[in-house]
Design an enzyme around this catalytic site. Structure first.
Site, PDB file in Angstrom:
ATOM      1  N   SER A  39       0.803  -1.225   0.000  1.00  0.00           N
ATOM      2  CA  SER A  39       0.000   0.000   0.000  1.00  0.00           C
ATOM      3  C   SER A  39       0.839   1.280   0.000  1.00  0.00           C
ATOM      4  O   SER A  39       1.628   1.495  -0.904  1.00  0.00           O
ATOM      5  CB  SER A  39      -0.943  -0.079   1.201  1.00  0.00           C
ATOM      6  OG  SER A  39      -1.756   1.038   1.284  1.00  0.00           O
ATOM      7  N   SER A  45      -0.269   0.075  16.434  1.00  0.00           N
ATOM      8  CA  SER A  45      -0.523  -0.042  14.994  1.00  0.00           C
ATOM      9  C   SER A  45      -0.608  -1.515  14.615  1.00  0.00           C
ATOM     10  O   SER A  45       0.050  -2.360  15.216  1.00  0.00           O
ATOM     11  CB  SER A  45       0.624   0.624  14.232  1.00  0.00           C
ATOM     12  OG  SER A  45       0.670   0.117  12.917  1.00  0.00           O
TER      13      SER A  45
END
Ligand SMILES: CC(=O)N[C@H]1[C@@H](OP(=O)(O)O)O[C@H](CO)[C@@H](O)[C@@H]1O
Ligand SMILES: [Mg+2]
Length: 562
Positions: free
Chosen positions: A72, A528
């Site tokens: 990504s 995260s």
């Protein structure tokens, strides 16, 4: 499974596992968006994801499953792999613990035993009459081809599995292909493009003729993050009627490095122009995609004296979509037309804690139902499916609209009824047709920057809004995001859609205490799922205060866990 087939299955698994040994010290975790790491170290995890995807397809009676090889918005050296379920969404979370275990199986024998046990527990009919089908796509990263090969070897380690390489694609294209294939509709790349181009044209044909007011400039500059999105947009832009698209950071040789100083993540976090933009672009509507084109943000430079931008993030894209859809539903349901037809629809808005507080207030102020999930599309998408129309977006620009099958069939029959009556030039009919076109234009499998961009463009034209009108829908509260490195980020456990820390409990008390010092203060921390950091997010009534709140909470995180 026949004995000789079982033997063959065992042999293949042992064989492939020995070809991709797990380097010592490597630990993979199927995080927010699959496995991610330095691309050069990813082959074992990608190969095992191939095994996993094939098993998933066998389990689901041979339905097509997808594998996307991408990292990504992360740097070009990284890579990753994730699995798409037959509905085009993320792999069922119930399989994630097995994904983790498989990726970390220390040696071939452990891997074999793990697979055999899982196959037994899950009742996966290996060697039965269902063969597995796995569609593969990858982005433009240099490690992509090598990792594709690892995935193919993993898939082929399952007897009867069939891999189909769909080539270099945006992430949402692959999800769409899996979704379409399993629906039995056309699923090639050219079918995808045709659907986008045709439904966009239909949206424009349905623009109100007599509205007057602002005429949207045709020029749109798109920052392609030097990734696959820019490449694909270049292929179709000439066929997009009514738009004059210029692609920068298009991924062409020599234009720049993937995601480096460009792309949706960069623009959203830094709030400055990406590489390749300058004073000549002041006042021009611009959009930015991320490296695999599943995120979209818009921006505009308001002055040539600095590189700051006015940003339209995922929250404002969501708000635009919500306004448009609600308006069409209102016209259909209560415009007092002669035709007494209605279209009941439960409309739900799904956000995460990263949504700017001003957006949530705006949406609730419109009387819309707004709900929250943890970060990650897999949570948002699932929640959105609970509604007739679910609209979800992460602030970073990943999101889409999903329509229930029941709603679409009601919409179809309403449109048919209206078209066969004298009412076929009514506002009600046009609104129904616009919603129909929107269900075709938006990628319902997953957030898709290309389809999202076209829906935005069509709605701006429909509403006769300038970028500025859109931007001024509400004012974002100043916010700040920080990353903190700690020894073990998993020691932070959160609850209430990640808005509260449950462990260590002293941390939440400290956050509450700090937050109380600020007007409109809001702050949360969470580990995260894609990077080895703890993220801190803070909002307050001024930038200085948001910065200060984030900083003081970051200090507490460092002190307690650093
Ligand atoms: C704050 C933020 O932007 N987090 C991103 C990021 O997840 P983390 O778990 O925060 O690392 O990457 C995810 C995958 O792309 C995306 O879904 C998510 O929104
Ligand atoms: Mg992405």
């Amino acid at each position: 499974m026949a004995a000789d087939q079982e033997q063959e299955q065992r042999r293949r698994l042992l064989d492939v596992a020995s070809r991709f040994p797990l380097p010592s010290g490597c630990r993979f975790s199927y995080g927010t968006a699959g496995f991610r790491a330095d691309g050069a170290t990813m082959a074992p995890a990608v190969c095992r994801a191939g095994i996993l995807a094939a098993l998933r397809s066998v389990k689901l009676a041979g339905a097509a499953v997808g594998i996307v090889i991408t990292a990504s918005h992360n740097p070009i050296g990284d890579n990753g792999v994730k699995i798409a379920d037959p509905d085009g969404g993320m792999m069922d979370q119930q399989w994630e613990p097995f994904a983790d275990a498989l990726a970390n199986a220390p040696d071939p024998d452990a891997l074999l035993q793990m697979v055999l046990q899982f196959v037994k527990d899950e009742g996966i009919p290996l060697g039965g009459h269902h063969t597995a089908q796995v569609l593969l796509g990858r982005d433009t990263r240099p490690t992509g081809e090598y990792l594709l090969d690892a995935a193919l070897q993993g898939i082929n380690a399952i007897v009867g599995a069939h891999a189909i390489d769909m080539g270099i694609l945006t992430t949402p294209q692959l999800h769409w292909m899996v979704w379409s294939k399993n629906k039995g509709t056309k699923a090639s790349e050219s079918d995808y493009f045709t659907q986008l181009i045709n439904s966009f044209r239909r949206m424009l044909e349905l623009l109100p003729k007599d509205k007057g007011g602002y005429e949207l400039a045709k020029k749109l500059i798109v920052d392609g993050a030097n990734g696959i999105g820019g490449v694909k947009l270049e292929q179709i832009k000439a066929e997009l009627s009514g738009l004059d698209i210029i692609v920068r950071n298009s991924g062409k040789e020599g234009e720049g490095i993937l995601n480096h100083l460009c792309g949706a993540d960069f623009v959203q976090k830094e709030r400055v122009t990406p590489h390749g933009f300058g004073p000549e672009d002041v006042g021009v509507r611009c959009a930015s995609l991320d490296g695999d084109a599943d995120r979209l943000v818009y921006f505009q430079m308001s002055s040539s004296s600095d590189n700051k931008v006015d940003l339209v993030d995922g929250d404002k894209i969501l708000s635009l979509f919500a306004l448009f859809i609600r308006e069409q539903l209102d016209v259909i349901n209560n415009n007092g037309s002669q035709v007494d037809k209605s279209l009941p629809a439960r409309l739900g808005i799904v956000q995460t804690a990263y949504a700017n507080g001003a957006s949530t207030q705006f949406l609730k102020g419109l009387g819309l139902e707004v709900v929250f999930t943890p970060t990650g599309v897999k949570y948002l998408h699932k929640k959105a499916l609970e509604y007739d129309i679910g609209i979800y977006f992460e602030a970073n620009g990943h999101g889409t609209v999903v329509f229930s099958e029941d709603f679409i069939s009601q919409l179809e029959s309403l449109s048919n009824d209206l078209s066969s009556q004298a009412a076929n030039c009514s506002a009600q009919y046009h609104s129904a047709m616009r919603l129909m076109a929107a269900t075709q234009l938006i990628n319902q499998a997953v957030g898709d920057a290309l389809s999202g961009l076209l829906l935005v463009e069509a709605i701006l034209q429909y509403k006769r809004w300038s970028f500025q009108n859109w931007c001024e829908l509400y004012s974002d509260l100043p916010s700040r995001q920080l990353k903190v490195k700690v020894v073990d980020r998993s020691s932070i456990v959160t609850t209430d859609a990640e808005t509260k820390v449950s462990q260590p409990s002293s941390l939440q008390e400290l956050i509450d205490k700090e937050t109380a010092n600020y007007t409109q203060g809001r702050c949360f921390v969470r580990p995260s799922g894609t990077e080895d950091v703890v993220r801190v997010y803070a909002e307050a009534s001024t930038q200085v205060e948001a910065d200060s709140l984030a900083k003081s909470v970051a200090h507490h995180v460092e002190r307690l866990l650093g």
